[in-house]
Write a protein that holds these residues in place. Sequence first.
Motif, PDB file in Angstrom:
ATOM      1  N   GLY A  24       0.798  -1.290  -0.042  1.00 11.90           N
ATOM      2  CA  GLY A  24       0.147   0.103  -0.017  1.00 11.90           C
ATOM      3  C   GLY A  24       0.766   1.335   0.041  1.00 11.90           C
ATOM      4  N   GLY A  25       1.903   1.357   0.787  1.00 15.24           N
ATOM      5  CA  GLY A  25       2.762   2.593   0.772  1.00 15.24           C
ATOM      6  C   GLY A  25       3.577   2.628  -0.245  1.00 15.24           C
ATOM      7  N   ILE A  26       3.912   1.494  -1.026  1.00 16.16           N
ATOM      8  CA  ILE A  26       4.829   1.569  -2.286  1.00 16.16           C
ATOM      9  C   ILE A  26       3.781   2.206  -3.607  1.00 16.16           C
ATOM     10  N   ILE A  27       2.590   1.813  -3.547  1.00 16.32           N
ATOM     11  CA  ILE A  27       1.668   2.269  -4.463  1.00 16.32           C
ATOM     12  C   ILE A  27       1.375   3.752  -4.390  1.00 16.32           C
ATOM     13  N   LYS A  28       1.350   4.180  -3.058  1.00 16.62           N
ATOM     14  CA  LYS A  28       1.252   5.668  -2.790  1.00 16.62           C
ATOM     15  C   LYS A  28       2.443   6.416  -3.256  1.00 16.62           C
ATOM     16  N   ALA A  29       3.563   5.770  -3.141  1.00 17.97           N
ATOM     17  CA  ALA A  29       4.853   6.487  -3.876  1.00 17.97           C
ATOM     18  C   ALA A  29       4.831   6.221  -5.204  1.00 17.97           C
ATOM     19  N   LEU A  30       4.481   5.527  -5.951  1.00 14.28           N
ATOM     20  CA  LEU A  30       4.306   5.390  -7.258  1.00 14.28           C
ATOM     21  C   LEU A  30       3.266   6.371  -7.996  1.00 14.28           C
ATOM     22  N   GLU A  31       2.168   6.540  -7.280  1.00 12.68           N
ATOM     23  CA  GLU A  31       1.007   7.467  -7.594  1.00 12.68           C
ATOM     24  C   GLU A  31       1.839   8.759  -7.355  1.00 12.68           C
ATOM     25  N   ALA A  32       2.370   9.053  -6.400  1.00 17.68           N
ATOM     26  CA  ALA A  32       2.703  10.562  -5.981  1.00 17.68           C
ATOM     27  C   ALA A  32       3.787  10.902  -7.104  1.00 17.68           C
ATOM     28  N   ALA A  33       4.495   9.952  -7.780  1.00 11.17           N
ATOM     29  CA  ALA A  33       5.609  10.019  -8.659  1.00 11.17           C
ATOM     30  C   ALA A  33       4.959  10.397 -10.096  1.00 11.17           C
ATOM     31  N   GLY A  34       3.509  10.227 -10.210  1.00 11.46           N
ATOM     32  CA  GLY A  34       2.883  10.422 -11.427  1.00 11.46           C
ATOM     33  C   GLY A  34       2.584   9.053 -12.343  1.00 11.46           C
ATOM     34  N   VAL A  35       3.045   7.987 -11.686  1.00  7.16           N
ATOM     35  CA  VAL A  35       2.797   6.735 -12.339  1.00  7.16           C
ATOM     36  C   VAL A  35       1.336   6.343 -12.399  1.00  7.16           C
ATOM     37  N   THR A  36       0.944   6.069 -13.758  1.00  5.73           N
ATOM     38  CA  THR A  36      -0.477   5.886 -13.845  1.00  5.73           C
ATOM     39  C   THR A  36      -0.782   4.492 -14.425  1.00  5.73           C
ATOM     40  N   GLU A  37       0.158   3.776 -14.756  1.00  7.46           N
ATOM     41  CA  GLU A  37       0.080   2.344 -15.074  1.00  7.46           C
ATOM     42  C   GLU A  37       1.127   1.726 -14.137  1.00  7.46           C
ATOM     43  N   LEU A  38       0.640   1.153 -13.065  1.00  7.57           N
ATOM     44  CA  LEU A  38       1.571   0.499 -12.220  1.00  7.57           C
ATOM     45  C   LEU A  38       2.094  -0.643 -12.456  1.00  7.57           C
ATOM     46  N   PRO A  39       3.299  -0.810 -12.245  1.00  6.06           N
ATOM     47  CA  PRO A  39       4.077  -2.173 -12.337  1.00  6.06           C
ATOM     48  C   PRO A  39       3.506  -3.072 -11.622  1.00  6.06           C
ATOM     49  N   PRO A  40       3.646  -4.643 -11.931  1.00 12.52           N
ATOM     50  CA  PRO A  40       3.339  -5.732 -11.035  1.00 12.52           C
ATOM     51  C   PRO A  40       3.979  -5.584  -9.562  1.00 12.52           C
ATOM     52  N   ILE A  41       3.132  -5.916  -8.558  1.00 11.46           N
ATOM     53  CA  ILE A  41       3.458  -5.453  -7.191  1.00 11.46           C
ATOM     54  C   ILE A  41       2.994  -6.816  -6.572  1.00 11.46           C
ATOM     55  N   THR A  42       4.035  -7.241  -5.587  1.00  9.94           N
ATOM     56  CA  THR A  42       3.516  -8.520  -4.774  1.00  9.94           C
ATOM     57  C   THR A  42       2.939  -8.008  -3.625  1.00  9.94           C
ATOM     58  N   GLY A  43       2.529  -9.003  -2.458  1.00  8.24           N
ATOM     59  CA  GLY A  43       2.048  -8.821  -1.179  1.00  8.24           C
ATOM     60  C   GLY A  43       2.232 -10.107  -0.393  1.00  8.24           C
ATOM     61  N   GLN A  44       1.517 -10.102   0.600  1.00  8.86           N
ATOM     62  CA  GLN A  44       1.477 -11.281   1.747  1.00  8.86           C
ATOM     63  C   GLN A  44       0.454 -10.794   2.647  1.00  8.86           C
ATOM     64  N   ASP A  45      -0.445 -11.701   3.007  1.00  8.77           N
ATOM     65  CA  ASP A  45      -1.339 -11.593   4.060  1.00  8.77           C
ATOM     66  C   ASP A  45      -2.708 -11.623   3.652  1.00  8.77           C
ATOM     67  N   ALA A  46      -3.093 -11.256   2.405  1.00 13.31           N
ATOM     68  CA  ALA A  46      -4.466 -11.317   2.107  1.00 13.31           C
ATOM     69  C   ALA A  46      -5.074 -10.427   2.615  1.00 13.31           C
ATOM     70  N   GLU A  47      -4.736  -8.936   3.052  1.00 16.42           N
ATOM     71  CA  GLU A  47      -5.431  -8.104   3.863  1.00 16.42           C
ATOM     72  C   GLU A  47      -6.475  -7.714   3.007  1.00 16.42           C
ATOM     73  N   LEU A  48      -7.756  -7.296   3.580  1.00 13.68           N
ATOM     74  CA  LEU A  48      -8.894  -6.801   2.877  1.00 13.68           C
ATOM     75  C   LEU A  48      -8.614  -5.700   1.779  1.00 13.68           C
TER      76      LEU A  48
END
Length: 368
Positions: free
Chosen positions: A242-266
């Motif tokens: 979630g924090g990574i996506i905020k940083a990418l969006e703040a940098a003006g990225v509109t087409e996000l690269p694939p991002i992994t995660g863990q824990d299946a949070e809602l």
Amino acid sequence: MRRIAISVVASTLTLSLAGCGVLDETGDSSDASPTKGNDITVGLLLPEKVNSRYEKFDHPIIKNKVASLTGGKGKVEYANAESDADKQENQLEKMIADSVDVILLDAVDAHAIADAVQRAKDAGIPVIAYDRLAEGPIDAYVSFDNELVGEVQGRTLLEAMGPQVDSSDKIVMMNGSPTDPNAAQFKDGALSELNGKVTIAKTYDTKDWDPKNAQANMAEAIGAIGADNIVGVYSANDAMAGGIIKALEAAGVTELPPITGQDAELDAVQRVVSGEQYMSVYKSYPAEAEAAAEMAVARVQGRDIQFDALTRDKVDSPTHQDIPAQLVGVVALTRENIAETVVADGIYKLSEICTAKLKDDCDEIGLT
């Protein structure tokens, strides 16, 4: 660590040995002479509240399972350290002073807690490491197959980047807290898949698994590499994603690269639905938590046969070898299998995932 890679279908994970006659729901057994009755106290020490799983799943599941195994007579004394290692040590000391019968410990700092684990041992209180492998003389360990988690993340990230992925393609690697031994295992597992197939342009060990720290790290990585040059991001868990996506969006990225995660949070499952996050790792918290409760009750009641059946694996910590363990398998969660994993297992309802904002996305993948 010697481990087994268990392949699981998440919707069939129950792991309660009661169904196969190993430990019945009341805790009664004719093949044991219990050292304690059902009137027992299980100390439960969890590490933080940043990840919603501990309050939402682990604590209530363990509490309910202990009650069911003891005919409602057993209780759980619970404390959460909120990412403070000193606070957790004090909580453990209080449980020793309170003479709880057994402690389930999910360590904030696996190394720093070792002396307190020894003091519990000296007081005759068994300690079972839960989710994270603590140092010191622990009696057993229950967790997920952590290297397998990293392997699944790394492999799925490569699949998301497609067959054209090249060893010169740059990714950012956002690992977990350096005080959490699981983080090192996730990292090792991921590197076993990623090394030689992509270039890890920036890598970070993220203090306290804090998404704000991950966001700051990602902003630094974007500045160093360039947003357009990042073709994928390995994030060790969902909160950091979630924090990574905020940083990418703040940098003006509109087409996000694939991002992994863990824990299946809602929030992460919803991001997977919308396409913002490519995947998460679904780990059956009911399976892990119920197994921990069964171990704790069997250990304190002197039911060695049941305890041995629950701990058929062996792991090594930096201080002790051949620790009895149970390693639970995992599954990659993507848009294709949300219904078969978190929905089928009752973790979330469709109505929780498919809000009005996500209706079109849910319809697109048949999640209705």
